[in-house]
Design an enzyme around this catalytic site. Structure first.
Site, short mmCIF file in Angstrom:
data_model
loop_
_atom_site.label_atom_id
_atom_site.label_comp_id
_atom_site.label_asym_id
_atom_site.label_seq_id
_atom_site.Cartn_x
_atom_site.Cartn_y
_atom_site.Cartn_z
N ARG A 54 0.80 -1.22 0.00
CA ARG A 54 0.00 0.00 0.00
C ARG A 54 0.83 1.27 0.00
O ARG A 54 0.60 2.18 -0.80
CB ARG A 54 -0.93 0.05 1.24
CG ARG A 54 -2.18 -0.73 1.09
CD ARG A 54 -2.55 -1.35 2.41
NE ARG A 54 -1.56 -2.37 2.74
CZ ARG A 54 -1.63 -3.63 2.30
NH1 ARG A 54 -2.64 -4.01 1.60
NH2 ARG A 54 -0.68 -4.51 2.58
N THR A 55 1.78 1.38 0.93
CA THR A 55 2.46 2.66 1.10
C THR A 55 3.27 3.00 -0.15
O THR A 55 3.18 4.11 -0.68
CB THR A 55 3.38 2.60 2.34
OG1 THR A 55 2.63 2.07 3.42
CG2 THR A 55 3.90 3.98 2.69
N LYS A 84 26.75 -2.67 -0.07
CA LYS A 84 28.23 -2.62 -0.09
C LYS A 84 28.77 -1.89 1.13
O LYS A 84 29.96 -1.63 1.23
CB LYS A 84 28.71 -1.88 -1.34
CG LYS A 84 28.23 -2.47 -2.65
CD LYS A 84 28.71 -1.58 -3.80
CE LYS A 84 27.74 -1.59 -4.95
NZ LYS A 84 27.98 -0.48 -5.87
N ARG A 105 11.25 3.94 3.75
CA ARG A 105 10.82 2.93 4.75
C ARG A 105 12.04 2.14 5.18
O ARG A 105 12.84 1.71 4.34
CB ARG A 105 9.77 1.98 4.17
CG ARG A 105 9.49 0.82 5.11
CD ARG A 105 8.31 -0.01 4.70
NE ARG A 105 7.07 0.69 4.97
CZ ARG A 105 5.86 0.12 4.88
NH1 ARG A 105 5.75 -1.15 4.54
NH2 ARG A 105 4.77 0.82 5.13
N HIS A 133 4.46 5.73 11.55
CA HIS A 133 4.02 5.66 10.15
C HIS A 133 3.03 6.82 9.95
O HIS A 133 1.82 6.63 9.86
CB HIS A 133 3.35 4.30 9.91
CG HIS A 133 3.18 3.91 8.48
ND1 HIS A 133 3.36 4.78 7.43
CD2 HIS A 133 2.81 2.73 7.92
CE1 HIS A 133 3.12 4.13 6.29
NE2 HIS A 133 2.79 2.89 6.57
N1 CP Z 1 -0.41 -0.12 5.78
C1 CP Z 1 0.82 -0.37 5.27
O1 CP Z 1 1.81 0.26 5.66
O2 CP Z 1 0.85 -1.33 4.31
P1 CP Z 1 2.13 -1.75 3.50
O3 CP Z 1 3.12 -2.39 4.47
O4 CP Z 1 1.65 -2.70 2.45
O5 CP Z 1 2.75 -0.51 2.90
#
Ligand code: CP
Length: 307
Positions: A54-55, A84, A105, A133
């Site tokens: 999703r993100t 590396k 991320r 998040h």
């Molecule tokens: N909700 C969420 O962060 O989903 P993903 O890990 O698929 O990005």
């Protein structure tokens, strides 16, 4: 309104949250019209050291819908020069020479903050381990706002892996900014909400309670925010994982206990914690919630790239 980096939920005040809601609603109409090419000279990098559906895809779709372009690597831990031995800071310094915004991320708490400390271009924290998040929490709030109409005075249950769930941590910070919200943290003792969040809520005078029985809470709340017990965060503590999974499952029996106008949310992915049969119920808001991620992330990008 100005925004430079998106690192943690606490940084958003109510005027900014409401502004983002307004822009997200405009973005929804823009997408229905086919998008824009206004951001055709802007370039975004997605740098994901952990898996995502999703993100990552919603940020990339958001940039494309705005007419911008995207560069990426399928797995930054494996295919960037981190493999590396390059430091995160050097990677960010280099990316600064190529792009206008970086979506990051990582599995370690605090990585987005470290990246922002050396970055001229905006850094968006797309999840830093068990930290935060923030863009997820913004889309969660936007979903509640759209589905229910108001956030003040709502009763929200957060259920499942609260100790390791970065989405619920960020959401608790945001909800504490609204008037008279009541948070019900439902988790087994091993996965209870961490003390730093509870302390923050106490300082703000926000109402919360900790529970271990979901059925006791279901008839009271307006929002049930279910989460997955995150196996990947347990390492070799397989016994702990097995003892915590499957305790809270939302199914037809749960639906019977819930208010008729309550909603069920989940950041997804889901495993067993919401039965498939629940998807047909109009209170199941989690797929609409995931789509709202596109609009909210478009809103974030436009605000970040507007100066
Ligand atoms: N909700 C969420 O962060 O989903 P993903 O890990 O698929 O990005």
């Amino acid at each position: 309104m100005e925004l430079h980096h998106v690192i943690e939920a606490q940084q958003f005040d109510l005027p900014m949250i409401h502004h983002l809601f307004e822009v997200a609603a405009e973005m929804e109409k823009l997408v229905a019209r086919g998008g824009t090419d206004e951001y055709r000279h802007r370039l975004m990098a997605t740098l994901f050291y952990e898996p995502s559906t999703r993100t990552r895809f919603s940020f990339e779709a958001a940039m494309h819908r705005l007419g911008g372009r995207v560069i990426s690597t399928e797995n930054a831990a494996e295919f960037s020069s981190v493999a590396k031995g390059e430091t995160l800071e050097d990677t960010i310094r280099i990316m600064n020479g190529y792009v206008d915004v970086i979506v990051l991320r990582h599995s370690e708490v605090g990585t987005a903050k470290r990246a922002a400390a050396v970055s001229r271009v905006p850094i968006i924290n797309a999840g830093d381990g068990v930290g935060q998040h923030p863009s997820q929490a913004l889309l969660d709030l936007y979903t509640i706002h759209k589905e229910i109409g108001s956030i003040d005075g709502l009763k929200i249950a957060m259920v499942g892996d609260l100790a390791q769930g970065r989405t619920v941590r960020s959401l608790a910070y945001l909800l504490s900014k609204f008037k008279d919200t009541r948070m019900y943290f439902v988790a087994p003792p091993l996965l209870k909400m961490k003390e730093d969040i509870l302390e923050h809520l106490r300082e703000r005078g926000s109402w919360f309670t900790e529970e271990t029985t979901l059925d006791r809470v279901l008839p009271e709340v307006d929002v049930v925010y279910q989460t997955r017990v995150q196996k990947e965060r347990f390492g070799d503590r397989i016994g702990d994982y097995e003892s915590c999974r499957g305790i809270y499952i939302i199914n037809q029996d749960s639906l019977r206990l819930m208010k008729s106008n309550a909603i069920i949310m989940h950041p997804l992915p889901r495993l067993e914690e919401i039965a498939m049969e629940v998807d047909q119920d109009r209170r199941a808001a989690y797929f609409r919630q995931a789509q709202n991620g596109l609009f909210v992330r478009m809103a974030l990008l436009t605000v970040l790239l507007s100066h």
